[in-house]
Design a protein around this motif. Structure first.
Motif, PDB file in Angstrom:
ATOM      1  N   ARG A  79     -12.106   6.386 -13.217  1.00  0.00           N
ATOM      2  CA  ARG A  79     -12.618   5.088 -13.903  1.00  0.00           C
ATOM      3  C   ARG A  79     -12.714   3.945 -12.921  1.00  0.00           C
ATOM      4  O   ARG A  79     -13.220   2.870 -13.629  1.00  0.00           O
ATOM      5  CB  ARG A  79     -10.837   4.933 -14.852  1.00  0.00           C
ATOM      6  CG  ARG A  79      -9.507   4.882 -13.097  1.00  0.00           C
ATOM      7  CD  ARG A  79      -8.303   4.653 -13.308  1.00  0.00           C
ATOM      8  NE  ARG A  79      -7.676   4.551 -12.314  1.00  0.00           N
ATOM      9  CZ  ARG A  79      -7.061   4.031 -12.027  1.00  0.00           C
ATOM     10  NH1 ARG A  79      -7.989   2.974 -11.692  1.00  0.00           N
ATOM     11  NH2 ARG A  79      -6.177   4.231 -10.940  1.00  0.00           N
ATOM     12  N   HIS A  80     -12.841   3.919 -12.282  1.00  0.00           N
ATOM     13  CA  HIS A  80     -13.060   2.304 -11.110  1.00  0.00           C
ATOM     14  C   HIS A  80     -14.451   2.579 -11.681  1.00  0.00           C
ATOM     15  O   HIS A  80     -15.093   1.290 -11.734  1.00  0.00           O
ATOM     16  CB  HIS A  80     -12.911   2.397 -10.054  1.00  0.00           C
ATOM     17  CG  HIS A  80     -11.524   2.273  -9.059  1.00  0.00           C
ATOM     18  ND1 HIS A  80     -10.678   3.528  -8.780  1.00  0.00           N
ATOM     19  CD2 HIS A  80     -10.092   1.737  -9.950  1.00  0.00           C
ATOM     20  CE1 HIS A  80      -9.404   3.287  -8.463  1.00  0.00           C
ATOM     21  NE2 HIS A  80      -9.300   2.106  -8.988  1.00  0.00           N
TER      22      HIS A  80
ATOM     23  N   GLU B  93     -16.541   3.726 -13.392  1.00  0.00           N
ATOM     24  CA  GLU B  93     -16.778   3.016 -15.141  1.00  0.00           C
ATOM     25  C   GLU B  93     -16.689   1.867 -14.650  1.00  0.00           C
ATOM     26  O   GLU B  93     -17.516   1.389 -16.014  1.00  0.00           O
ATOM     27  CB  GLU B  93     -16.131   4.240 -15.862  1.00  0.00           C
ATOM     28  CG  GLU B  93     -15.924   5.189 -15.824  1.00  0.00           C
ATOM     29  CD  GLU B  93     -14.937   5.874 -16.560  1.00  0.00           C
ATOM     30  OE1 GLU B  93     -13.952   5.421 -16.951  1.00  0.00           O
ATOM     31  OE2 GLU B  93     -15.425   7.655 -16.776  1.00  0.00           O
ATOM     32  N   GLU B  94     -15.490   0.988 -14.049  1.00  0.00           N
ATOM     33  CA  GLU B  94     -15.761  -0.283 -15.267  1.00  0.00           C
ATOM     34  C   GLU B  94     -17.307  -1.425 -14.780  1.00  0.00           C
ATOM     35  O   GLU B  94     -17.817  -1.962 -14.577  1.00  0.00           O
ATOM     36  CB  GLU B  94     -14.601  -0.733 -14.232  1.00  0.00           C
ATOM     37  CG  GLU B  94     -13.409  -0.568 -15.152  1.00  0.00           C
ATOM     38  CD  GLU B  94     -13.216  -1.301 -16.254  1.00  0.00           C
ATOM     39  OE1 GLU B  94     -13.706  -2.444 -16.251  1.00  0.00           O
ATOM     40  OE2 GLU B  94     -13.121  -0.686 -17.557  1.00  0.00           O
TER      41      GLU B  94
ATOM     42  N   ARG C 167     -19.790  -0.733 -15.860  1.00  0.00           N
ATOM     43  CA  ARG C 167     -20.567  -1.742 -17.027  1.00  0.00           C
ATOM     44  C   ARG C 167     -20.311  -3.123 -16.832  1.00  0.00           C
ATOM     45  O   ARG C 167     -21.403  -3.364 -17.709  1.00  0.00           O
ATOM     46  CB  ARG C 167     -18.996  -2.106 -18.005  1.00  0.00           C
ATOM     47  CG  ARG C 167     -18.139  -1.426 -18.295  1.00  0.00           C
ATOM     48  CD  ARG C 167     -16.834  -1.038 -19.398  1.00  0.00           C
ATOM     49  NE  ARG C 167     -16.584   0.234 -20.147  1.00  0.00           N
ATOM     50  CZ  ARG C 167     -15.944   0.896 -19.688  1.00  0.00           C
ATOM     51  NH1 ARG C 167     -14.821   0.251 -18.598  1.00  0.00           N
ATOM     52  NH2 ARG C 167     -14.980   2.209 -19.897  1.00  0.00           N
TER      53      ARG C 167
ATOM     54  N   ILE D 146     -15.056  -7.172 -10.857  1.00  0.00           N
ATOM     55  CA  ILE D 146     -13.763  -5.739 -10.591  1.00  0.00           C
ATOM     56  C   ILE D 146     -13.172  -5.072  -9.440  1.00  0.00           C
ATOM     57  O   ILE D 146     -14.223  -5.314  -8.154  1.00  0.00           O
ATOM     58  CB  ILE D 146     -15.134  -4.686 -10.909  1.00  0.00           C
ATOM     59  CG1 ILE D 146     -15.275  -4.702 -11.968  1.00  0.00           C
ATOM     60  CG2 ILE D 146     -13.940  -3.448 -11.303  1.00  0.00           C
ATOM     61  CD1 ILE D 146     -14.908  -5.160 -13.210  1.00  0.00           C
TER      62      ILE D 146
END
Length: 399
Positions: free
Chosen positions: A361-362, A364-365, A368, A379
């Motif tokens: 999830r890290h 993926e952020e 983006r 982030i």
């Protein structure tokens, strides 16, 4: 009449690993992996005896064709990416026999491994020793560790160490015990000058590891399971990843080797125990026999793919940086997602993010910032690392 098929299987697996270790002491180049016998009778035949009748095992996975043009092909899981330093030498500069240790808990898998090492090592001119780790998690664990050490000595292993460790709490009880165990094994290997440490993980353990990785949703690297060769300089070797747990137990039985069944392995409080005694049996009931073999095969195929993608990302990283070493968003955006995210993950780790705390999830952020740029802010990543987009560049640094 040769040895029992189960005994032949474990001995042949260990012999192959010892031969690899001996080769690494002298050969400068990495060779292709040796094919693994997939059944105990096949191992018995390879061992030089007439195989006994038994049900046929699963076919080995067939590797079709070559990787796409331009995709690097790193070393296979059985071989380390680089050769370790030359083996130990005496005061006159002459090579001495390498020392190989077996990590033994006293259970069937590791006792079978210890017996095979004790049998094969002297025939190949290898010194064989053993290490057992007392985690201190059960009453009388110190006495049990002493008993295991004595069994290893009776097999002819020397040196033999029984090491007591303190298990912390970080990451949960299973992870904490594993960390303490590997730290003790690393220390013993360095102190004794061991060329390698053998671990008794079987095909069943590999299947469980793949399912645990699947449940975490951590990507293809988690589905790769355990590597046949791992650790610094290829220290850890797992000869039994193609051997099922029942074969190891049978080998102990026919050799009259006493084994200890750790009650933690049957305790439903532990995730792996629930998976072993409830999850896998349920899968086999629903899908039929062969689930364990299929999961182990998935691990090897996933490892091959993950290794190739990691190598591709390593080559791509230099091409997507500018002269100042910053990542260029435009160049990152045209990379395949699997390659781009590996580049981003590596950059975050290089900036100080702990690998064990950096989750999908890290990444993926951060991704983006490349693929879904809308002017969003920085982030925050583990280890006080910050990723932000500035002037068409992706800057990942300590916050």
């Amino acid at each position: 009449m040769g040895p029992h098929p189960a005994v032949a299987a474990i001995r042949l697996a260990v012999r192959r690993v010892l031969q690899d270790i001996l080769d690494e002491q002298t050969a400068p180049a990495v060779g292709p992996p040796r094919p693994e016998p997939r059944t105990a009778p096949a191992a018995q035949a390879a061992y030089g005896a007439r195989p006994q009748h038994a049900a046929p095992g699963p076919r080995a996975a067939q590797h079709l064709g070559q990787p796409p043009l331009g995709v690097p092909t790193p070393g296979r899981g059985r071989w380390p990416a680089a050769r370790p330093a030359p083996g130990p030498r005496d005061g006159h500069g002459r090579a001495t026999s390498p020392l190989v240790l077996v990590a033994c808990s006293g259970g069937a898998d590791s006792m079978a491994l210890a017996s095979a090492l004790a049998f094969e090592a002297p025939r190949l001119g290898v010194r064989a020793g053993g290490v057992t780790v007392d985690h201190g998690l059960q009453s009388g664990s110190d006495l049990r560790a002493g008993e295991v050490a004595q069994r290893l000595r009776e097999l002819g292993l020397d040196p033999v160490d029984a090491l007591a460790v303190t298990v912390g709490r970080e990451g949960g009880p299973e992870a904490a015990a594993r960390d303490a165990r590997y730290a003790a094994l690393d220390s013993a290997a360095e102190r004794l000058g061991a060329a390698a440490v053998l671990l008794g993980h079987t095909r069943d353990d590999q299947a469980e590891t793949v399912l645990l990785g699947l449940a975490r949703g951590s990507g293809i690297r988690s589905l790769s399971g355990m590597a046949a060769v791992s650790g610094a300089g290829g220290r850890y070797r797992r000869p039994f990843l193609h051997i099922d747990r029942q074969t190891a137990r049978k080998a102990c039985m026919v050799q009259s080797l006493p084994v200890w069944d750790d009650p933690h392995n049957a305790d439903p409080a532990y995730t792996r125990s629930r998976l072993r005694h409830e999850g896998l049996p349920a899968l086999e009931k629903a899908l039929g026999k062969g689930v364990v073999e299929a999961l182990a095969r998935t691990a090897q195929l996933s490892r091959d793919d993950a290794d190739a993608l990691d190598a591709w990302a390593g080559q791509a990283e230099a091409a997507v940086r500018d002269d100042a070493g910053l990542l260029e968003c435009a160049k990152l955006s045209v990379l395949p997602p699997a390659v781009r995210r590996r580049v981003l993950r590596r950059a975050a780790i290089d900036a100080g993010a702990p690998a064990g705390s950096l989750f999908a999830r890290h990444i993926e952020e951060v991704d983006r910032l490349i693929t879904g740029w809308r002017g969003q802010g920085a982030i925050n990543l583990p280890g006080k690392v910050v990723a932000q987009r500035q002037g068409g560049r992706l800057v990942i640094r300590q916050g």
